[in-house]
Structures are given as structure tokens and as C-alpha cells.
Design an enzyme around this catalytic site. Structure first.
Site, mmCIF file in Angstrom:
data_model
loop_
_atom_site.group_PDB
_atom_site.id
_atom_site.type_symbol
_atom_site.label_atom_id
_atom_site.label_comp_id
_atom_site.label_asym_id
_atom_site.label_seq_id
_atom_site.Cartn_x
_atom_site.Cartn_y
_atom_site.Cartn_z
ATOM 1 N N ASP A 1 7.634 10.968 4.838
ATOM 2 C CA ASP A 1 7.171 10.290 3.629
ATOM 3 C C ASP A 1 5.653 10.155 3.703
ATOM 4 O OD1 ASP A 1 7.698 8.931 1.114
ATOM 5 O OD2 ASP A 1 7.045 7.107 2.124
ATOM 6 N N GLU B 1 2.113 8.120 1.641
ATOM 7 C CA GLU B 1 1.554 7.230 0.620
ATOM 8 C C GLU B 1 0.201 7.823 0.211
ATOM 9 O OE1 GLU B 1 3.331 5.015 -0.684
ATOM 10 O OE2 GLU B 1 4.885 4.739 0.844
ATOM 11 N N GLU C 1 -3.210 0.526 -9.119
ATOM 12 C CA GLU C 1 -1.765 0.645 -9.334
ATOM 13 C C GLU C 1 -1.055 1.106 -8.059
ATOM 14 O OE1 GLU C 1 -3.956 1.179 -13.141
ATOM 15 O OE2 GLU C 1 -4.095 2.088 -11.144
ATOM 16 N N HIS D 1 6.152 -0.331 -0.230
ATOM 17 C CA HIS D 1 6.380 0.997 0.317
ATOM 18 C C HIS D 1 5.505 1.183 1.559
ATOM 19 C CE1 HIS D 1 8.504 3.087 -3.142
ATOM 20 N NE2 HIS D 1 8.248 1.869 -3.605
ATOM 21 N N ASP E 1 9.738 3.862 5.176
ATOM 22 C CA ASP E 1 10.545 4.592 4.211
ATOM 23 C C ASP E 1 11.216 5.805 4.850
ATOM 24 O OD1 ASP E 1 9.833 2.750 2.354
ATOM 25 O OD2 ASP E 1 8.690 4.103 1.061
#
Length: 242
Positions: free
Chosen positions: A7, A9, A52, A153, A158
Site C-alpha cells: 500500500d 500514501e 484533503e 489510513h 493497511d
């Protein structure tokens, strides 16, 4: 079979608009058991993180100021994923960002597909559960997997949660603790294991009929199709595909 649950980010949603990776988390399993190997890095993206995006993962510009850049960890990342199958939820998103990072380093670095195979666990979940919600949180609820620590997250967290979801989706296994290994030694025995006496009576071997063998082969073919060729039985027994 070596698989890496992966995963990332990012600073935002679109690498075409200059957004970058700020965290990579990888969790290795082999023959459906964790090996204890992980890859985890926070990265300085040389740009600001969209507000965001901070709301999603909680990683701020200040958090990343002293972190390495992708160029600093690229070779180690490639060593970690080479010849593995990467399991990624919504793989096009993460692969797009990783390919963008490799492109920044130069054509000689190639793309992610040059090093490993990628399986999209979101596409797999949609085939298993058509018409239903298949986000990671929704799958955790469906398979009764604890994700209570996931208020934000995080790439490594994750990846670890996705590992449990993937094992549940593809074989009914919902825990990673049976015979788990770490980097310090071989797999530990499961509680309750007992040695079997060498003097025990030999068990009878019952050979399948031709019809049973054909039904078995047909079932393995179906497993292969449902798991995108990841039928573990064949990898363990060496049975050839039809």
C-alpha cells in the site's frame, strides 16, 4: 509462492499533476504465512501535501521534512518486490504512482511490471461480491477482521490488514498467527502440536477414481480462474495445469 501485500500514501490523487508518494508499506507472506519481512518508508515528496490528503492519512509536510526521497530507497524497494506477486487494493492507483516515481529516476529504471506481477485485490473482491461495497473497511466487516486501529489510513497498517482480508477471500484463513515466522528463526509450532509415533499403524491410501480425479482437476481449474492463477494447492503439490 512469495507474495507482498502493498500500500502507498500520497500527497494527492493524480501523479500526472505532480503528486508524489509519501509512504510505502509492504508485508510479505509466503505459502500463505507471514515471513516477518516488511518494507516501510516515509518519503519526502519535495512538494506540499494536499489538505484533503492529510485528512485521510494524517501525514503533514512537517512530518516528511527529514525523510529520504524515493531515489534514496528505490533500489531497496526493487530488491524487496522483485519476482514476487504484489497484492494491492485498487492496484491501478498505487502502480500509477510507483511508475511515475520510477519515470522521474530515468528510463533505465523501467516500470513496476518489469520487476514483479501485480494482482488487484479490489478487482478480486468485486468478482467475489458483485454489487456490494468492497472497500478495505467493508471487507473487514464482511470477514470479521479487526481494523479498530485504523482511524487514519497508513500504508503499513493497511497492508497488514489487507493481508488478512486477502487470505480470507482466497482460502478462508482469517488469522496470520499459525506458525508465523520472524527474522530470527524458523516457523514456530502451533500450540497443541504433538509428535506422531513412528510405530503407529500405517494409514491406508485410497486412490481416487477416474471420475473423482477429473472432478478434482476441474475444481482446481475453477480455483485458478477465481484467484487469477494463484491456486496454492498446485504450487504445493506440483500438479500441472490442464
Amino acid at each position: 509462492m512469495r507474495q507482498i501485500i502493498l500500500d502507498t500514501e500520497t500527497t494527492g490523487l493524480e501523479p500526472e499533476n505532480g503528486h508524489r508518494i509519501i509512504e510505502i508499506g509492504g508485508y510479505e507472506i509466503e505459502q500463505r504465512r507471514p515471513t516477518g519481512r516488511r518494507f516501510h518508508e516515509y518519503l519526502n515528496p519535495d512538494r506540499s501535501v494536499d489538505p484533503e490528503a492529510v485528512e485521510v492519512h494524517g501525514i503533514t509536510d512537517q512530518d516528511l521534512m527529514d525523510k529520504p526521497r524515493f531515489a534514496d530507497i528505490a533500489a531497496r524497494f526493487i530488491d524487496f518486490v522483485t519476482d514476487a506477486e504484489l497484492i494491492i487494493h485498487n492496484a491501478p492507483f498505487d502502480v500509477g504512482f510507483l511508475d511515475s516515481e520510477f519515470s522521474r529516476l530515468g528510463a533505465q529504471w523501467g516500470q513496476l511490471a518489469d520487476y514483479c506481477r501485480v494482482t488487484d485485490s479490489l478487482a478480486l473482491a468485486r468478482r467475489r461480491h458483485p454489487g456490494q461495497r468492497n472497500s478495505l473497511d467493508a471487507l473487514c466487516r464482511r470477514y470479521a477482521i479487526d481494523n479498530s486501529g485504523r482511524s487514519l489510513h497508513g500504508a503499513l497498517l493497511d497492508a497488514e490488514i489487507l493481508a488478512e482480508v486477502y487470505l480470507a477471500m482466497t482460502g478462508g484463513q482469517v488469522t496470520l498467527h499459525l506458525g508465523a515466522r520472524d527474522n530470527e528463526g524458523p516457523a514456530q509450532p502451533v500450540a497443541g502440536d504433538q509428535a506422531v509415533s513412528a510405530d503407529r499403524p500405517r494409514l491406508p491410501v485410497i486412490e481416487p477414481t477416474a471420475e473423482e480425479a477429473a472432478a478434482h482437476a476441474a475444481w482446481l481449474e475453477q480455483l485458478d480462474r477465481d484467484s487469477d492463477g494463484a491456486c496454492v494447492w498446485r504450487s504445493l503439490t506440483g500438479e500441472a495445469r490442464a
